[in-house]
Design an enzyme around this catalytic site. Structure first.
Site, mmCIF file in Angstrom:
data_model
loop_
_atom_site.group_PDB
_atom_site.id
_atom_site.type_symbol
_atom_site.label_atom_id
_atom_site.label_comp_id
_atom_site.label_asym_id
_atom_site.label_seq_id
_atom_site.Cartn_x
_atom_site.Cartn_y
_atom_site.Cartn_z
ATOM 1 N N TYR A 53 0.833 -1.202 0.000
ATOM 2 C CA TYR A 53 0.000 0.000 0.000
ATOM 3 C C TYR A 53 0.868 1.252 0.000
ATOM 4 O O TYR A 53 0.658 2.174 -0.806
ATOM 5 C CB TYR A 53 -0.920 -0.005 1.216
ATOM 6 N N TRP B 37 -4.658 8.264 9.779
ATOM 7 C CA TRP B 37 -5.682 7.848 10.734
ATOM 8 C C TRP B 37 -6.991 8.616 10.539
ATOM 9 O O TRP B 37 -7.533 9.217 11.467
ATOM 10 C CB TRP B 37 -5.167 8.031 12.156
#
Length: 292
Positions: free
Chosen positions: A129, A154
């Site tokens: 990723y 996040w």
């Protein structure tokens, strides 16, 4: 009109709040949002054509392959979506002479140490990723146009799947949850990312010299465990958090231990680092409103 790639993701939905589409044919839209049915990021050239045909004032790429663990087994597909498509978008924007704002991630870094990552620090992704997102960054820079790469971390909101909603679900049914305590970073409200993207797109149109790579993460930096504690505190849930090391919660892809990022360069756009605790309060209010 700003063209946005993405319609249902967390940031795209917050962008739609801030820059709504036209409600009728007579209205001039602030933004136009492209879902997968109109622009599949698996087809990089189709993304470029969408830009060249729309001729917008700016483009924001709020779409991406975000399945971190699945990328380990499907890296080629992830790289098309996160690498080739943003590069094609950036080249189309450069051809039109318009700004391109692209959202990236803390996963481009190795996660070593404890110092906040600077935008110019060498990348060192731990997995597929991160490599796919780094490929996108490099392609955007290589296009040579006016651009801002906005790394964030996040992400949470009232929409989609995210840590806040997972903790609320567990906290409502469990007495204790085990959460990782040795990964540190900045939870980031999607609303603040959306607002920053719009600010950057508009500023770059007037000041292309602001092109570059920037960091946006909520402050203060915390562990996932402490993030969970604040979620339960604000939501008034009695659930307790049991700190565990990352080794007790194995995942297909390695997560960076240090996701701290230096946000100071945002001041070039008149932006400050957002307080994620305030953003969390807004998200909890949104969720309450949705449930009523």
């Amino acid at each position: 009109m700003i063209l946005v790639f993405g319609r249902t993701g967390q940031v795209a939905r917050e962008l739609a709040r801030l820059a709504p589409e036209a409600r009728s044919a007579e209205d001039v839209p602030e933004a136009r949002f492209l879902g997968r049915d109109e622009a599949d990021l698996g087809d990089a050239q189709a993304c470029a054509r969408a830009i060249l045909e729309a001729k917008p004032s700016a483009v924001i790429n709020a779409a991406a392959w975000t399945a971190v663990d699945r990328a380990e087994d499907e890296e080629a597909q992830a790289t098309v979506v996160n690498g080739e498509a943003p590069g094609a978008m950036a080249r189309a924007c450069a051809e039109l002479g318009i700004p391109f704002v692209h959202i990236s991630t803390d996963y481009v870094f190795s996660g070593e140490g404890t110092r906040p990552w600077q935008p110019e620090d060498p990348a060192g992704p731990l997995g597929a990723y991160g490599r796919s997102k780094l490929a996108g960054e490099e392609a955007v820079r290589a296009a040579g146009g006016t651009h801002a790469i906005l790394r964030t971390s996040w992400v949470f909101s009232a929409h989609g799947a995210n840590f806040v909603k997972t903790m609320l679900r567990h906290g409502a049914t469990r007495e204790t949850v085990s959460v990782v305590m040795d990964q540190i970073g900045g939870p980031t409200p999607a609303a603040d990312i959306a607002s920053a993207c719009l600010t950057m797109a508009r500023a770059l149109a007037a000041r292309p010299e602001l092109s570059g790579t920037y960091h946006l993460s909520g402050g203060p930096d915390v562990s996932w465990a402490d993030f969970a504690r604040e979620i339960f505190r604000q939501a008034d849930l009695p659930c307790r958090v049991q700190d565990i090391p990352s080794s007790d919660y194995p995942t297909r892809a390695h997560r960076p231990a240090n996701s701290r990022m230096d946000n100071s360069a945002l001041s070039r756009f008149g932006l400050d680092r957002p307080d994620w605790r305030q953003g969390l309060a807004r998200v909890l209010a949104d969720l309450q409103e949705i449930s009523e």
